[in-house]
Design a protein around this motif. Structure first.
Motif, short mmCIF file in Angstrom:
data_model
loop_
_atom_site.label_atom_id
_atom_site.label_comp_id
_atom_site.label_asym_id
_atom_site.label_seq_id
_atom_site.Cartn_x
_atom_site.Cartn_y
_atom_site.Cartn_z
N LEU A 1 0.82 -1.18 -0.16
CA LEU A 1 -0.01 -0.01 -0.01
C LEU A 1 0.86 1.17 -0.14
O LEU A 1 2.14 1.06 0.39
N TYR B 1 4.53 0.40 1.59
CA TYR B 1 4.58 -0.27 3.02
C TYR B 1 4.04 -1.71 2.67
O TYR B 1 3.06 -1.80 2.17
N HIS C 1 1.61 -3.95 4.43
CA HIS C 1 0.34 -3.69 5.19
C HIS C 1 0.40 -4.77 6.32
O HIS C 1 -0.50 -4.96 7.19
N ASP D 1 0.92 -0.66 9.77
CA ASP D 1 -0.64 -0.02 9.82
C ASP D 1 -0.40 1.18 9.13
O ASP D 1 0.57 1.91 9.15
N GLY D 2 -1.72 1.56 8.79
CA GLY D 2 -1.72 2.82 8.25
C GLY D 2 -1.28 4.01 9.14
O GLY D 2 -0.80 4.96 8.50
#
Length: 425
Positions: free
Chosen positions: A221, A394, A396, A400-401
């Protein structure tokens, strides 16, 4: 007779491709002198001679795939006068029982050279026609049977021009033969349009396979932000002259981003990690890969212990590694063990992109072009500022976001206020 074998290349590399022969049959080779250059998945490696001697034969053509431990050439031992002297000694041993006049020796040396050239290129039983490595390679690429080629060479050796001449001649009428299995042939160009087919280099094939593998195995992502580069550009302008005087290298943007990335990784350690089976390996060191465009494709040499180096040391390392990459001089140690990667597509004019992970790493930072854009300073004021879009791709699965966005925000804050970098441990 000295055998030249493909050396151990690296733990994960078992084969390579013959990129170019640096010595030809008949050439004298000193101990330690490079004979052949091999292309591996990551770097080019020159194979030296263990002893001095004369190159007798090449057992692989340029473009051939060779395995670790495979014999690819043979040398005749001895120094100085080359193979001709060695052959002369054999001829004298067989035909002479006493010293001969100088004129006779001269004639024998010439005859020995002829014998040597004939012996050097005589094909062993079952090995087929005599041909130079370059001729064999060209014939293989053209799909031409070497036994069908005629040559005017005194010893019957087929050269490149013989293959070229054969290709330009119309095929002679021959008696019908038993049908053969059709060979794989390039597809004809659609509608007769001009096309060119180029074989992918080993390194390009490796790059392609690894990029596909990353996209198939990682939950990749990308998140974005933009950075006002005004402060860094002003600092570089003020300090450039003294920096060059002190370090003998220019102060670039990459050292700022490297230092900022290290500081952000310390706060977000899961971006400086990799996945091994069902475990997460957190790296407590900061070896930052810097993507560099090389002749055969993108490579990522590594700046070691970037957290312990100052701006001058980082800039010197980057310059040195980039020069080695452009000249195909990178070693395996230059490319392995990175924990995080930075790539700068802005040097080619890229405004925005989503960089692909450099596996097994789980994050990569992408820099882009700096462009003047109108920025709202407050509710009433607009200014043109030098802005750069940055991207963080990154994995996922472990990042985490929240962590990714926070990481990128740290990068933005430190670049927009570069004095913060002075206080980072």
């Amino acid at each position: 007779m000295i055998e030249i074998k493909v050396p151990e290349l690296a733990e994960s590399i078992t084969e390579g491709t013959v990129a170019s022969w640096l010595k030809q049959p008949g050439d004298h080779v000193e101990k330690g002198e490079a004979i052949v250059e091999l292309e591996t998945d990551k770097v080019n490696i020159e194979v030296p001679a263990d002893e001095s001697g004369t190159l007798d034969e090449q057992l692989a053509a340029e473009g051939d795939t060779v395995q670790v431990g495979q014999v690819i050439a043979r040398l005749s031992s001895g120094s100085g006068g080359g193979t001709a002297v060695a052959t002369k000694t054999k001829a004298e041993a067989a035909t002479e029982t006493a010293p001969a006049p100088a004129e006779t020796k001269t004639e024998e040396v010439g005859e020995a050279k002829k014998v040597e050239r004939r012996e050097e290129h005589v094909a062993s039983p079952g090995k087929g026609p005599i041909a130079t490595p370059a001729a064999r390679k060209l014939a293989r690429e053209k799909g031409i049977d070497l036994s069908a080629i005629q040559t005017n060479d005194p010893i019957g050796r087929i050269n490149v021009h013989d293959v070229t001449n054969h290709e330009s001649k119309p095929a002679p009428t021959q008696a019908p033969q038993a049908p053969k299995a059709p060979a794989a042939a390039p597809q004809p160009a659609a509608s007769g349009k001009d096309e060119e087919r180029i074989k992918m280099t080993r390194r390009r094939q490796t790059i392609a396979n690894r990029l596909v593998e990353v996209q198939q195995t990682a939950a990749m992502l990308t998140t974005f932000n933009e950075i006002d580069m005004s402060a860094v550009m002003a600092l570089r302008k003020r300090r450039q002259e003294k920096f060059v005087k002190d370090n003998d290298v220019k102060l670039g943007f990459m050292s700022f981003f490297t230092k900022a990335a290290v500081a952000a990784l310390k706060r977000m350690p899961y971006l400086n990690a990799e996945i091994q089976g069902n475990e997460i390996v957190l790296k407590k060191y900061y070896d930052i890969g810097i993507a560099v465009s090389a002749p055969d494709g993108l490579v990522v040499p590594v700046v070691r212990e970037a957290d312990r180096k100052n701006f001058g040391e980082i800039e010197k390392d980057i310059l040195h590694l980039a020069d080695k990459a452009r000249n195909n001089k990178l070693g395996l140690s230059d490319l392995t063990g990175g924990t995080f990667t930075i790539t700068n597509g802005g040097v080619f004019g890229s405004l925005l992109s989503t960089p692909i992970l450099n596996g097994p790493q789980v994050a990569i930072l992408g820099m882009h072009s700096i462009q003047l854009r109108p920025i709202a300073i407050d509710a009433e004021t607009m200014e043109n500022r030098p802005m750069m879009y940055v991207a963080l791709s990154y994995d996922h699965r472990i990042v985490d976001g929240r962590e990714a966005v926070t990481f990128l925000k740290h990068i933005k804050d430190m670049i927009e206020d570069p004095e913060q970098l002075l206080f980072e441990a």
